[in-house]
Design an enzyme around this catalytic site. Structure first.
Site, PDB file in Angstrom:
ATOM      1  N   HIS A 106      -2.755  15.100 -18.746  1.00  0.00           N
ATOM      2  CA  HIS A 106      -3.882  14.405 -18.113  1.00  0.00           C
ATOM      3  C   HIS A 106      -5.238  14.818 -18.682  1.00  0.00           C
ATOM      4  O   HIS A 106      -6.223  14.979 -17.944  1.00  0.00           O
ATOM      5  CB  HIS A 106      -3.867  14.621 -16.604  1.00  0.00           C
ATOM      6  CG  HIS A 106      -2.689  14.005 -15.916  1.00  0.00           C
ATOM      7  ND1 HIS A 106      -2.046  12.873 -16.385  1.00  0.00           N
ATOM      8  CD2 HIS A 106      -2.027  14.365 -14.775  1.00  0.00           C
ATOM      9  CE1 HIS A 106      -1.048  12.561 -15.561  1.00  0.00           C
ATOM     10  NE2 HIS A 106      -1.014  13.449 -14.584  1.00  0.00           N
ATOM     11  N   HIS A 176      -4.680   8.183 -10.509  1.00  0.00           N
ATOM     12  CA  HIS A 176      -3.610   9.060 -10.016  1.00  0.00           C
ATOM     13  C   HIS A 176      -3.587   9.099  -8.485  1.00  0.00           C
ATOM     14  O   HIS A 176      -3.387  10.159  -7.881  1.00  0.00           O
ATOM     15  CB  HIS A 176      -3.812  10.472 -10.575  1.00  0.00           C
ATOM     16  CG  HIS A 176      -2.549  11.274 -10.687  1.00  0.00           C
ATOM     17  ND1 HIS A 176      -1.818  11.675  -9.594  1.00  0.00           N
ATOM     18  CD2 HIS A 176      -1.877  11.742 -11.770  1.00  0.00           C
ATOM     19  CE1 HIS A 176      -0.780  12.384  -9.983  1.00  0.00           C
ATOM     20  NE2 HIS A 176      -0.786  12.431 -11.315  1.00  0.00           N
ATOM     21  N   GLU A 290       1.459   5.313 -11.744  1.00  0.00           N
ATOM     22  CA  GLU A 290       0.387   5.483 -12.716  1.00  0.00           C
ATOM     23  C   GLU A 290       0.614   4.517 -13.879  1.00  0.00           C
ATOM     24  O   GLU A 290       1.391   4.793 -14.790  1.00  0.00           O
ATOM     25  CB  GLU A 290       0.355   6.931 -13.203  1.00  0.00           C
ATOM     26  CG  GLU A 290       0.237   7.964 -12.090  1.00  0.00           C
ATOM     27  CD  GLU A 290       0.713   9.328 -12.539  1.00  0.00           C
ATOM     28  OE1 GLU A 290       0.234   9.817 -13.592  1.00  0.00           O
ATOM     29  OE2 GLU A 290       1.587   9.908 -11.855  1.00  0.00           O
TER      30      GLU A 290
END
Length: 327
Positions: A106, A176, A290
């Protein structure tokens, strides 16, 4: 409309460690009510037509600084994992910040979820936030200008992403949010449909093996509705190759969420690794869908490309449509 600087104190949520003010803006169209923070471009609350908040959120900026697991944030510059925190682009190897064992997850140690975004425009039913990511940040090449626009449209929340760069780089942006359509409890009884005939098997580090495996006859077949906990104890953290949309429903309340996207994949994560001691939420408190390009694509030429070059524009749109089971 543009934000009036004189009114910014009214929406102050806190002050980030770097001294930047963090704003909280509420969008409301009479059907949906969504609170958005400039820290991480985060969806803090999402109330559907019956008033139920269906996302996991935190009450204070300090909680987001110390107790968040990407709750509601936009993650980047690269959502999901890049193996061993490195990739080669145009013959040059780039080494990234690693924060998930030996891998980068991420966007690294201080990804977009931990940055204060600039509120460009804010109105009753939409908001646009932008972020400048300098060349070399977390190891990524090129100065990237990213933006996300949240728009309310009836019972739908639409997310529109765009980005541009001054040098070749890789980009994979996603939100997210953890969803719980019951508004409390856990999501193991939620029923999920994912229009995907293939998924990405992963190794012990959750890095794709490179195979696009058929879901038929496996625990990964959600082409027909199935409870989260019907197989594998409900423990999913895998990317699916989309051919259509996704639907999640809570049989107890009758609430349903339908997700459509321009992206080729979705990471389905059931929140089973949430730690109630480290965050306000325990395992299975919410699930994530996601929408994104595939994990580790920069190292997998056969996957959809995540390369962005000067003069090109990265664009992505995802829509969440809600039904409460009543008019």
């Amino acid at each position: 409309m543009s934000v009036d600087p004189a009114q910014r104190e009214d929406v102050l949520f806190g002050v980030a460690p770097g001294g930047e003010p963090v704003e909280r803006h509420v969008l409301d169209n009479g059907r949906l009510r969504v609170a958005v923070l400039s820290y991480g471009a985060t969806i803090q609350r999402l109330e559907v037509a019956d008033g139920t908040d269906v996302v996991l959120g935190l009450d204070t900026l300090d909680d987001y600084l110390h107790r968040s697991r990407y709750f509601g944030a936009v993650v980047g510059r690269y959502g999901n994992r890049i193996a061993r925190g490195r990739f080669t682009l145009d013959g040059r190897e780039h080494r990234l910040a690693v924060n998930n064992g030996e891998h980068s997850l991420h966007g690294g140690v201080r990804g977009f979820d931990k940055r204060v975004w600039r509120v460009e425009e804010a109105g009753p039913q939409e908001i646009t936030l932008s972020l400048l990511s300098p060349d070399g940040e977390e190891g990524y090449p090129g100065t990237l200008r990213a933006a996300v626009r949240y728009v309310l449209d009836g019972d739908a929340l639409r997310l529109e992403y765009r980005a541009a760069t001054d040098a070749p780089t890789v980009v994979n942006l996603t939100n997210h949010s953890y969803f719980n359509l019951a508004g409390s409890g856990d999501v193991r009884g939620h029923v999920v449909t994912i229009e995907a005939d293939r998924y990405l098997p992963v190794d012990e580090g959750k890095i794709p093996t490179g195979e696009l495996a058929p879901v038929a006859g496996t625990p990964f077949d959600f082409t027909r509705p199935a409870r989260v906990d019907a197989r594998l104890g409900g423990r999913y953290d895998h990317c699916f190759v989309l051919r259509g949309g996704m639907t999640v429903s809570d049989p107890g309340s009758g609430r349903t969420m339908t997700v459509t996207t321009t992206e080729p994949g979705v990471q389905f994560y059931t929140g089973h690794m949430l730690d109630g001691a480290a965050t306000p939420y325990g395992p299975f408190a919410g699930l994530c869908l996601e929408t994104q390009r595939f994990p580790d694509s920069p190292n997998r030429p056969g996957f959809p490309s995540t390369v962005l070059r000067p003069g090109e524009e990265y664009t992505s749109t995802t829509t969440y449509l809600f039904s409460t089971g009543s008019a």
